[in-house]
Write an enzyme that holds these catalytic residues in place. Structure first.
Site, PDB file in Angstrom:
ATOM      1  N   GLU A 136       0.847  -0.879  -0.035  1.00  0.00           N
ATOM      2  CA  GLU A 136       0.320  -0.029  -0.094  1.00  0.00           C
ATOM      3  C   GLU A 136       0.506   0.716   0.252  1.00  0.00           C
ATOM      4  O   GLU A 136       2.027   2.025   1.204  1.00  0.00           O
ATOM      5  CB  GLU A 136      -0.909  -0.103   1.227  1.00  0.00           C
ATOM      6  N   ASP A 144       4.974   1.391  -4.812  1.00  0.00           N
ATOM      7  CA  ASP A 144       4.317   1.088  -5.856  1.00  0.00           C
ATOM      8  C   ASP A 144       3.794  -0.785  -5.788  1.00  0.00           C
ATOM      9  O   ASP A 144       5.297  -1.488  -5.972  1.00  0.00           O
ATOM     10  CB  ASP A 144       5.217   1.158  -6.725  1.00  0.00           C
ATOM     11  N   ASP A 157      -8.761   1.439  -7.862  1.00  0.00           N
ATOM     12  CA  ASP A 157      -9.582   2.666  -8.179  1.00  0.00           C
ATOM     13  C   ASP A 157      -9.815   2.618 -10.080  1.00  0.00           C
ATOM     14  O   ASP A 157      -9.340   2.066 -10.944  1.00  0.00           O
ATOM     15  CB  ASP A 157      -8.969   4.079  -8.253  1.00  0.00           C
ATOM     16  N   LYS A 200     -13.683   7.601 -16.011  1.00  0.00           N
ATOM     17  CA  LYS A 200     -12.912   8.927 -17.346  1.00  0.00           C
ATOM     18  C   LYS A 200     -12.526   8.341 -18.243  1.00  0.00           C
ATOM     19  O   LYS A 200     -11.345   7.390 -17.795  1.00  0.00           O
ATOM     20  CB  LYS A 200     -12.866  10.794 -16.946  1.00  0.00           C
ATOM     21  N   ASP A 232     -16.412  -2.702  -7.389  1.00  0.00           N
ATOM     22  CA  ASP A 232     -17.902  -2.328  -7.361  1.00  0.00           C
ATOM     23  C   ASP A 232     -18.555  -1.156  -8.722  1.00  0.00           C
ATOM     24  O   ASP A 232     -19.079  -0.915  -8.724  1.00  0.00           O
ATOM     25  CB  ASP A 232     -18.144  -1.390  -5.656  1.00  0.00           C
ATOM     26  N   THR A 244     -16.619  -5.817   3.470  1.00  0.00           N
ATOM     27  CA  THR A 244     -16.045  -4.139   3.833  1.00  0.00           C
ATOM     28  C   THR A 244     -17.191  -3.663   4.026  1.00  0.00           C
ATOM     29  O   THR A 244     -17.906  -4.146   4.146  1.00  0.00           O
ATOM     30  CB  THR A 244     -14.907  -3.826   2.959  1.00  0.00           C
ATOM     31  N   LYS A 245     -17.127  -2.640   4.929  1.00  0.00           N
ATOM     32  CA  LYS A 245     -18.011  -1.841   5.311  1.00  0.00           C
ATOM     33  C   LYS A 245     -18.997  -0.745   4.537  1.00  0.00           C
ATOM     34  O   LYS A 245     -19.959  -0.614   4.238  1.00  0.00           O
ATOM     35  CB  LYS A 245     -17.945  -0.440   6.878  1.00  0.00           C
ATOM     36  N   PHE A 246     -17.648  -0.782   3.288  1.00  0.00           N
ATOM     37  CA  PHE A 246     -18.050  -0.003   1.924  1.00  0.00           C
ATOM     38  C   PHE A 246     -18.981  -0.651   1.070  1.00  0.00           C
ATOM     39  O   PHE A 246     -19.841  -0.255   0.699  1.00  0.00           O
ATOM     40  CB  PHE A 246     -16.918   0.906   1.574  1.00  0.00           C
ATOM     41  N   GLU A 247     -18.478  -1.631   1.413  1.00  0.00           N
ATOM     42  CA  GLU A 247     -19.831  -2.611   0.135  1.00  0.00           C
ATOM     43  C   GLU A 247     -20.937  -3.192   1.107  1.00  0.00           C
ATOM     44  O   GLU A 247     -22.018  -3.184   0.499  1.00  0.00           O
ATOM     45  CB  GLU A 247     -18.778  -4.596   0.133  1.00  0.00           C
TER      46      GLU A 247
END
Length: 238
Positions: A93, A120, A143, A147, A179, A216-219
């Site tokens: 990370e 990286d 990510d 665009k 997602d 995850t909590k976002f999921e």
């Protein structure tokens, strides 16, 4: 008198190609816990990208090896490592708060089957990981670069697929999740066309969420909002 330019045998120096990064370095404020995790955990769990990784030396054993690209705040890494103490995990990370959070969690849970890079991930894969040495490579929620003009920044490209294939053992698996459906379709297209892989989905598309990937909590929030998540698993076959 005529000026004569002396001949030279030196080869012209080619301009260094700029590598397109799939991430943006964000300045983030670190909490006291994250800073403490870095200070106390890095000497125990941190790895240097300046030399090849010797798994046996780093972990003191020979075990199944998972390489995770972009572990974020480290929540999934902690859950997977705690659930599979017989396996070894290497996480990479670039963002320091996330690195500090994972190190803090490792110390709090007294886990010793995780090692961490802060740089990286593609450079680590290329320069530090021996060919044919990994059982799994994980890429969860990278990510998507929504665009069109930014699609070249997406980490999942043919060159990425080939690099991962080289580092996986025969039979090893690349597991990706996203997602963002257009990115899932992009991942599927790239990997279906990549040589040396077999799609583990029965229908040639996406696999059901594997139990070993923590939610995850976002999921969970996304599920409540009706958002989808797509998992892909591709196995090295040669």
């Amino acid at each position: 008198m005529t000026d004569v330019t002396p001949e030279t045998t030196e080869e012209p120096v080619a301009p260094r190609m700029r590598t397109i990064k799939s991430f943006v370095m964000r300045a983030g404020r670190m909490t006291e816990g994250q800073q403490r995790g870095l200070e106390q955990g890095w000497p125990r769990f941190g790895l240097s990208p300046q030399q090849p990784l010797d798994f046996a030396q780093a972990f003191g054993r020979d075990a199944a090896r998972t390489f995770e690209i972009g572990f974020g705040m480290g929540h999934s890494t902690l859950e997977m490592a705690a659930a599979a103490p017989e396996q070894d995990f290497v996480g990479v990370e670039v963002h320091k708060p996330g690195v500090g959070a994972l190190l803090s969690g490792l110390l709090a849970r007294n886990l010793d089957n995780v090692r961490v890079y802060s740089c990286d991930a593609l450079e680590v894969l290329r320069d530090c990981i021996a060919d044919g040495s990994l059982d799994r490579v994980l890429l969860f929620f990278p990510d998507p670069w929504h665009k069109s003009r930014h699609h070249k920044r997406r980490i999942v490209q043919p060159a990425f697929a080939e690099l991962v294939r080289q580092k996986l053992k025969p039979g090893g698996v690349l597991h990706m999740a996203t997602d963002w459906q257009p990115y899932a379709e992009h991942m599927l297209e790239v990997l279906n066309q990549a040589p040396g892989y077999r799609n583990l989905a029965e229908d040639g598309g996406y696999v059901p969420r594997p139990e070993e990937r923590p939610v995850t909590k976002f999921e969970r929030r996304g599920e409540r909002l009706g958002h989808g998540v797509w998992d892909l698993k591709f196995q090295r076959v040669d």
